[in-house]
Design a protein around this motif. Structure first.
Motif, short mmCIF file in Angstrom:
data_model
loop_
_atom_site.label_atom_id
_atom_site.label_comp_id
_atom_site.label_asym_id
_atom_site.label_seq_id
_atom_site.Cartn_x
_atom_site.Cartn_y
_atom_site.Cartn_z
N ALA A 67 0.27 -1.02 0.07
CA ALA A 67 -0.52 -0.13 -0.38
C ALA A 67 1.04 1.63 -0.32
N ASP A 68 2.33 0.91 0.86
CA ASP A 68 2.83 2.13 0.36
C ASP A 68 3.78 2.25 -0.39
N ARG A 69 4.29 0.85 -0.71
CA ARG A 69 5.10 1.41 -1.79
C ARG A 69 4.66 0.31 -2.91
N PRO A 70 3.47 1.20 -3.33
CA PRO A 70 2.81 0.64 -5.26
C PRO A 70 4.15 -0.02 -6.13
N VAL A 71 4.19 -0.91 -6.79
CA VAL A 71 4.78 -0.74 -8.30
C VAL A 71 3.66 -0.54 -9.96
N ILE A 72 4.17 0.16 -10.27
CA ILE A 72 2.99 -0.23 -11.81
C ILE A 72 3.86 -0.58 -12.78
N SER A 73 3.33 -1.43 -13.55
CA SER A 73 4.09 -2.10 -14.80
C SER A 73 3.64 -2.59 -15.78
N ALA A 74 4.19 -1.90 -16.59
CA ALA A 74 3.82 -2.32 -18.23
C ALA A 74 4.48 -2.60 -19.62
N ASP A 75 3.63 -3.34 -20.15
CA ASP A 75 5.23 -3.44 -21.47
C ASP A 75 5.23 -2.67 -22.49
N PHE A 76 6.49 -2.61 -22.84
CA PHE A 76 6.88 -0.92 -23.98
C PHE A 76 7.44 -1.84 -24.91
N PRO A 77 6.46 -1.08 -25.76
CA PRO A 77 6.75 -1.52 -27.21
C PRO A 77 8.12 -1.62 -27.70
N ALA A 78 8.77 -3.17 -28.04
CA ALA A 78 10.52 -3.18 -28.40
C ALA A 78 10.64 -2.08 -29.73
N LYS A 79 9.95 -1.87 -30.43
CA LYS A 79 9.92 -0.95 -31.66
C LYS A 79 10.27 0.98 -31.36
N PHE A 80 9.99 1.33 -29.40
CA PHE A 80 10.11 2.34 -29.54
C PHE A 80 11.73 2.02 -28.33
N MET A 81 12.49 0.87 -28.06
CA MET A 81 13.57 0.53 -27.00
C MET A 81 14.19 1.79 -27.70
N GLY A 82 14.47 1.61 -28.60
CA GLY A 82 15.86 2.59 -30.20
C GLY A 82 15.63 4.22 -29.27
N ALA A 83 14.59 4.58 -29.16
CA ALA A 83 14.45 6.05 -28.82
C ALA A 83 14.56 6.22 -27.33
N VAL A 84 14.83 5.10 -26.94
CA VAL A 84 14.93 4.94 -25.18
C VAL A 84 16.30 4.46 -24.66
N LYS A 85 17.50 3.69 -25.92
CA LYS A 85 17.75 3.11 -24.85
C LYS A 85 19.06 3.86 -23.86
N LYS A 86 19.08 4.95 -23.88
CA LYS A 86 20.39 6.17 -23.11
C LYS A 86 19.37 5.86 -21.67
N ARG A 87 18.31 5.67 -21.92
CA ARG A 87 17.91 5.61 -19.84
C ARG A 87 17.52 3.79 -19.40
#
Length: 375
Positions: A67-87
């Motif tokens: 309750a005090d440490r929730p975690v949100i997870s979601a799929d990240f489309p492979a086609k966009f991974m190149g645009a965020v590779k530095k993070r």
């Protein structure tokens, strides 16, 4: 101060997942020209969502943790991974701005002068309990101004003022603004009324029309009406507006605005030109409410431009003197011209609830969230 700090971070992992979570860190120690702020209020702006969720497919989002440490997870489309590779693999602190009380200060006179004061700040990572900021990133709020009142002192107010200063610098005399019933749009409307500048407000719902007209807006056009193009053209004839600011981005609104501008400025042309009028028309895109392609139907001659409008780049062009005057005006008018209104207040953990995300993730007008990290 307590002995720990909690911050909200966003991480994209190598296995194509997004994870947004709270993590415990050390309370920072200020350098000579820095202060430590107990963050008491921080807004959720559209620009914050770009860091928080990036291009993740939020329809796949799930919630875990406690309750005090929730975690949100979601799929990240492979086609966009190149645009965020530095993070990838790096927990990125979220939150562009906020306000709170200075609880520790560095040795410089500027830092010491803020000790115990309520300040607004900008610079990233505002969704946390304690933040270390350079004094140049802080705005001392006037006595009697609360952190909630000052939480949105930078992004929307500076953007609205930068729009007006850009209009002046580029030689235009009136402004067109889309999604105009937003918090920023309401600020821009108040600025233009106070400064005697004609503003054409584009909205898409009757209640948004009524809201702005009740605030004194003279020109309000509804993009969902069949008469939109004719209504917009007439407003442009009346005002002479040749510069527009559009937070929507995708779709054909930018094209429609340029088309109506061309119709307005060319109505008195005595001779036909295959190149259209020679009056320059400008649309700035400053958001991505629609992330689809920008469609331009070339019916507005050749004297036009469509450009991006990023606040920090614009402030650099305007220069320190104008920027300082803008900040001074914001502090003086934070309860009036630059007042922000929030429909929801949540804790850090509350911001990571799926039902809350489903609301603020829509970026809908009239649904603005404020995070209160000390709650």
């Amino acid at each position: 101060m307590s002995d720990n700090n909690i911050e909200l971070t966003s991480t994209i992992t190598e296995d194509n997942k997004l994870e947004v979570a709270l993590r415990e860190t050390q309370i920072p120690q200020p350098g000579d020209n820095q202060v430590v702020i107990r963050v008491e209020a921080a807004p959720i702006n559209p620009s914050d969502l770009g860091v928080m969720f990036s291009a993740a497919d939020m329809t796949t989002a799930s919630q875990s943790g406690s309750a005090d440490r929730p975690v949100i997870s979601a799929d990240f489309p492979a086609k966009f991974m190149g645009a965020v590779k530095k993070r990838v693999g790096k927990p990125i602190p979220v939150g562009n701005e906020g306000a709170g009380t200075v609880v520790a200060a560095g040795s410089s006179a500027a830092a010491q002068s803020l000790m115990g004061k309520t300040v607004a700040f900008i610079g990233g990572g505002s969704y946390r309990k304690y933040l270390c900021a350079n004094v140049q990133s802080c705005l001392e709020l006037e006595p009697g101004t609360t952190a909630v009142e000052g939480a949105s002192s930078f992004v929307n107010p500076l953007t609205a003022l930068a729009m007006v200063e850009t209009m002046r610098a580029e030689g235009h005399k009136a402004i067109v603004h889309a999604a105009a019933a937003s918090n920023l749009g309401q600020m821009l409307n108040r600025i233009c009324i106070a400064d005697g500048i004609d503003l054409v407000n584009i909205v898409r719902k009757p209640e948004q029309e009524a809201l702005l007209r009740d605030m004194g807006a003279k020109y309000v056009v509804n993009s969902s009406r069949d008469s939109f193009m004719a209504d917009l053209t007439q407003a442009l004839i009346d005002t002479g507006a040749t510069i527009a600011f559009d937070p929507i981005g995708g779709g054909h609104l930018a094209s429609d605005i340029l088309t109506c501008m061309e119709a307005a400025v060319s109505r008195n042309m005595t001779e036909y030109s295959v190149y259209g009028s020679d009056i320059y028309k400008q649309v700035y895109i400053y958001g991505g409410l629609d992330r689809g392609p920008i469609t331009l139907n070339r019916s507005f001659g050749f004297a036009w431009g469509v450009n991006g409008f990023l606040l920090f780049n614009v402030l650099g062009k305007l220069g320190n003197e104008i920027t300082a005057a803008m900040r001074k005006r914001i502090a003086a008018e934070i309860k009036t011209t630059f007042a922000s209104h929030y429909t929801h207040e949540v804790s850090l953990a509350g911001a990571l609830q799926r039902d809350a995300i489903s609301v603020y993730g829509k970026q809908a007008t009239g649904e603005k969230f404020l995070i209160k990290p000390q709650s």
